[in-house]
Design a protein around this motif. Structure first.
Motif, PDB file in Angstrom:
ATOM      1  N   GLU A  54       0.825  -1.204   0.000  1.00 47.08           N
ATOM      2  CA  GLU A  54       0.000   0.000   0.000  1.00 47.08           C
ATOM      3  C   GLU A  54       0.865   1.263   0.000  1.00 47.08           C
ATOM      4  O   GLU A  54       0.601   2.217  -0.730  1.00 47.08           O
ATOM      5  CB  GLU A  54      -0.940   0.012   1.203  1.00 47.08           C
ATOM      6  N   ALA A  55       1.908   1.261   0.820  1.00 49.41           N
ATOM      7  CA  ALA A  55       2.795   2.428   0.890  1.00 49.41           C
ATOM      8  C   ALA A  55       3.481   2.677  -0.455  1.00 49.41           C
ATOM      9  O   ALA A  55       3.587   3.824  -0.904  1.00 49.41           O
ATOM     10  CB  ALA A  55       3.822   2.247   1.997  1.00 49.41           C
ATOM     11  N   LEU A  56       3.929   1.606  -1.108  1.00 54.24           N
ATOM     12  CA  LEU A  56       4.576   1.779  -2.415  1.00 54.24           C
ATOM     13  C   LEU A  56       3.578   2.203  -3.483  1.00 54.24           C
ATOM     14  O   LEU A  56       3.922   2.972  -4.381  1.00 54.24           O
ATOM     15  CB  LEU A  56       5.284   0.499  -2.847  1.00 54.24           C
ATOM     16  N   SER A  57       2.344   1.738  -3.387  1.00 52.23           N
ATOM     17  CA  SER A  57       1.353   2.114  -4.404  1.00 52.23           C
ATOM     18  C   SER A  57       1.076   3.612  -4.356  1.00 52.23           C
ATOM     19  O   SER A  57       0.819   4.237  -5.390  1.00 52.23           O
ATOM     20  CB  SER A  57       0.064   1.312  -4.240  1.00 52.23           C
ATOM     21  N   ARG A  58       1.142   4.197  -3.175  1.00 52.29           N
ATOM     22  CA  ARG A  58       0.956   5.640  -3.032  1.00 52.29           C
ATOM     23  C   ARG A  58       2.062   6.406  -3.765  1.00 52.29           C
ATOM     24  O   ARG A  58       1.804   7.397  -4.443  1.00 52.29           O
ATOM     25  CB  ARG A  58       0.945   5.988  -1.545  1.00 52.29           C
ATOM     26  N   ILE A  59       3.302   5.924  -3.625  1.00 52.46           N
ATOM     27  CA  ILE A  59       4.420   6.559  -4.327  1.00 52.46           C
ATOM     28  C   ILE A  59       4.310   6.311  -5.827  1.00 52.46           C
ATOM     29  O   ILE A  59       4.471   7.216  -6.645  1.00 52.46           O
ATOM     30  CB  ILE A  59       5.770   6.032  -3.802  1.00 52.46           C
ATOM     31  N   ARG A  60       4.022   5.071  -6.188  1.00 49.56           N
ATOM     32  CA  ARG A  60       3.940   4.670  -7.597  1.00 49.56           C
ATOM     33  C   ARG A  60       2.900   5.481  -8.363  1.00 49.56           C
ATOM     34  O   ARG A  60       3.068   5.755  -9.549  1.00 49.56           O
ATOM     35  CB  ARG A  60       3.603   3.182  -7.678  1.00 49.56           C
ATOM     36  N   SER A  61       1.841   5.898  -7.701  1.00 51.79           N
ATOM     37  CA  SER A  61       0.788   6.658  -8.383  1.00 51.79           C
ATOM     38  C   SER A  61       1.309   8.000  -8.915  1.00 51.79           C
ATOM     39  O   SER A  61       0.771   8.529  -9.884  1.00 51.79           O
ATOM     40  CB  SER A  61      -0.398   6.891  -7.453  1.00 51.79           C
TER      41      SER A  61
END
Length: 95
Positions: A54-61
């Motif tokens: 979840e934390a990486l998906s926030r950055i990836r967005s």
């Protein structure tokens, strides 16, 4: 990782919950403090892998090609990791 001195970016631990460490693009990590987010997500009941994803998906967005990885450990000993655009391997020893 140049962000290690920024609490929550390169690492974060709460003895009541668990901890997280990061590697990769420190400039990007500093803007999102992903390790803090991982620990707070685990506090709310997420497992380490789900919290790291979840934390990486926030950055990836916002930065789809940034290179980074998170490794999380819950107080109960559960381990999880997530990575974006880099080969990231880890091992766990117990006993």
């Amino acid at each position: 990782l140049a962000d290690s001195g920024v609490v929550g970016s390169g690492a974060y631990v709460d003895t009541e919950v668990g901890g997280c460490g990061a590697t990769g693009d420190g400039d990007t990590m500093m803007r999102f403090v992903p390790c803090y987010q991982v620990v707070e997500s685990m506090r709310r009941g997420m497992g380490p892998k789900e919290a790291a994803e979840e934390a990486l998906s926030r950055i990836r967005s916002r930065h789809p090609t940034f290179q980074g990885a998170l490794l999380a450990l819950s107080k109960a000993g559960e381990v999880g990791a997530a990575t974006n655009c880099m080969d990231f391997r880890y091992s766990v020893a117990s006993g």
